[in-house]
Write a protein that holds these residues in place. Structure first.
Motif, short mmCIF file in Angstrom:
data_model
loop_
_atom_site.label_atom_id
_atom_site.label_comp_id
_atom_site.label_asym_id
_atom_site.label_seq_id
_atom_site.Cartn_x
_atom_site.Cartn_y
_atom_site.Cartn_z
N HIS A 166 4.71 74.00 74.19
CA HIS A 166 3.81 72.84 74.10
C HIS A 166 3.65 72.32 72.67
N ARG A 167 4.57 72.63 71.79
CA ARG A 167 4.45 72.22 70.40
C ARG A 167 4.34 70.71 70.25
N LEU A 168 5.20 69.97 70.94
CA LEU A 168 5.19 68.51 70.81
C LEU A 168 3.92 67.90 71.38
N ARG A 169 3.44 68.44 72.51
CA ARG A 169 2.20 67.94 73.09
C ARG A 169 1.04 68.16 72.12
N ILE A 170 0.99 69.33 71.50
CA ILE A 170 -0.07 69.63 70.54
C ILE A 170 -0.02 68.64 69.38
N GLN A 171 1.16 68.36 68.89
CA GLN A 171 1.29 67.44 67.76
C GLN A 171 0.84 66.04 68.13
N ARG A 172 1.13 65.61 69.36
CA ARG A 172 0.68 64.28 69.79
C ARG A 172 -0.83 64.21 69.86
N VAL A 173 -1.46 65.25 70.38
CA VAL A 173 -2.92 65.25 70.48
C VAL A 173 -3.54 65.26 69.09
N VAL A 174 -3.02 66.08 68.20
CA VAL A 174 -3.55 66.15 66.83
C VAL A 174 -3.42 64.80 66.14
N ALA A 175 -2.30 64.12 66.34
CA ALA A 175 -2.11 62.80 65.72
C ALA A 175 -3.13 61.79 66.23
N SER A 176 -3.63 61.98 67.46
CA SER A 176 -4.59 61.05 68.04
C SER A 176 -6.04 61.44 67.76
N ALA A 177 -6.27 62.63 67.23
CA ALA A 177 -7.64 63.11 67.03
C ALA A 177 -8.38 62.22 66.04
N ASP A 178 -9.68 62.03 66.28
CA ASP A 178 -10.47 61.12 65.46
C ASP A 178 -11.91 61.64 65.39
N GLY A 179 -12.34 61.97 64.21
CA GLY A 179 -13.68 62.51 64.02
C GLY A 179 -14.80 61.52 64.24
N ARG A 180 -14.48 60.25 64.45
CA ARG A 180 -15.54 59.27 64.71
C ARG A 180 -16.09 59.39 66.13
N ALA A 232 -6.68 65.87 77.42
CA ALA A 232 -8.02 65.28 77.27
C ALA A 232 -9.03 66.30 76.77
N GLU A 233 -9.01 67.50 77.34
CA GLU A 233 -9.96 68.53 76.91
C GLU A 233 -9.62 69.02 75.51
N GLY A 234 -8.33 69.09 75.20
CA GLY A 234 -7.94 69.47 73.85
C GLY A 234 -8.36 68.44 72.81
N LEU A 235 -8.23 67.16 73.17
CA LEU A 235 -8.64 66.11 72.25
C LEU A 235 -10.14 66.19 71.97
N ALA A 236 -10.93 66.51 72.97
CA ALA A 236 -12.38 66.65 72.77
C ALA A 236 -12.69 67.73 71.74
N ILE A 237 -11.96 68.84 71.79
CA ILE A 237 -12.18 69.92 70.84
C ILE A 237 -11.72 69.50 69.45
N ALA A 238 -10.54 68.88 69.35
CA ALA A 238 -10.04 68.44 68.05
C ALA A 238 -10.96 67.39 67.43
N ASP A 239 -11.40 66.41 68.22
CA ASP A 239 -12.32 65.38 67.72
C ASP A 239 -13.60 66.01 67.16
N SER A 240 -14.18 66.95 67.91
CA SER A 240 -15.44 67.53 67.48
C SER A 240 -15.26 68.38 66.23
N ALA A 241 -14.11 69.06 66.10
CA ALA A 241 -13.86 69.85 64.89
C ALA A 241 -13.78 68.94 63.66
#
Length: 291
Positions: free
Chosen positions: A163-177, A132-141
């Protein structure tokens, strides 16, 4: 002395002796030290008294600002600020005992002005943070345009290590909106339970009314709002929120509003409430039925 302070200021508040000697005299450096205009923070490293702690710590260790400290530097959505600066050293370098306290990492990393690049910063944060905290950073970037989604996806695909697979899942879900870290965390809760159909900043509009929903599900006509107090803490904001909710209600929308405390400290209740609103049975019943 003013020249020394000016040179250090242009470098973000700290500089090495070699950097300074390229433009000012050794006598000027010694005079600035004696007058308290600058401080010696490590062997061969000097800083202004009010210099940014992360950059000063990185230079005192001979490394670069990284991870959460780099995220703060680039203005990304950090939920929990780090108690100590994060610094990355090149492999083989050792901690300087005289350097400032920090959390050290070792890697060859791309950097700009002694700070890891935004792309590297996002990936580093995703490796050490909960989703969740990682997604917040990816979304804001993505929202700030600091990184491109395709570029981020490609970089995540190339990753190796923990944690490579976890990172890839979060990146796939990231949304700049997503417009706030709280929205990102709420969306991460939905993702963790496999709840789909909610669109960040969904627009409801007709001839008489227009509104953007934090997370809107157009099929269910359900609006999830992540309410931080800073945007809803005045009388004027209250009046605006009431009218907005009334307008959504008469157009068939249901609105569920969740506070920072709800989302951050009672996520199970938040998810249970959403599941009940969309007609899902409690998770415990579903698990029992599946068994």
């Amino acid at each position: 002395m003013a020249d020394v302070a000016e040179v250090i200021g242009r470098r973000g508040g700290s500089a090495t002796f070699a950097d300074l000697r390229a433009v000012v005299s050794g006598r000027a450096i010694r005079g600035a030290l004696a007058a308290g205009v600058i401080n010696r923070v490590a062997k061969g490293v000097y800083a202004l008294p009010a210099a940014p702690s992360a950059l000063t710590a990185a230079r005192s260790q001979g490394g670069v600002v990284s991870h959460l400290s780099a995220a703060e530097h680039w203005g990304l959505g950090v939920i929990t600020p780090p108690p100590l600066p994060h610094v990355t050293l090149r492999p083989g370098r050792v901690r300087r005992q005289a350097g400032l306290p920090c959390v050290l990492h070792w890697a060859d990393v791309p950097a700009l002005d002694d700070v890891t690049t935004p792309l590297r910063t996002v990936l580093d944060c995703l490796r050490i943070l909960p989703p969740a905290e990682g997604l917040a950073i990816a979304d804001s970037a993505l929202r700030l345009g600091s990184v491109d989604h395709d570029e981020l996806l490609a970089a995540a695909t190339r990753l190796r290590g923990p944690h490579r697979l976890r990172i890839q899942r979060v990146v796939a879900s990231a949304d700049g909106r997503s417009e706030s870290v709280l929205e990102s965390v709420l969306r991460a809760l939905l993702i963790s339970r496999g709840i789909e159909g909610f669109v960040p900043q969904f627009v409801v509009r007709d001839a008489e009314f227009s509104a953007r929903l934090d997370l809107g599900n157009p099929r269910l006509l359900l609006d999830l709002e992540a309410d931080g107090f800073e945007f809803h803490g005045s009388r004027r904001a209250l009046v605006k929120d009431c009218r907005r909710q009334a307008n959504l209600t008469i157009r068939g929308w249901r609105v569920l509003r969740f506070s920072w405390e709800d989302i951050m400290y009672d996520p199970d209740w938040v998810i249970a409430t959403i599941e009940r609103a969309i007609g899902l049975p409690p998770l415990s019943n579903r698990l029992l039925h599946a068994a």
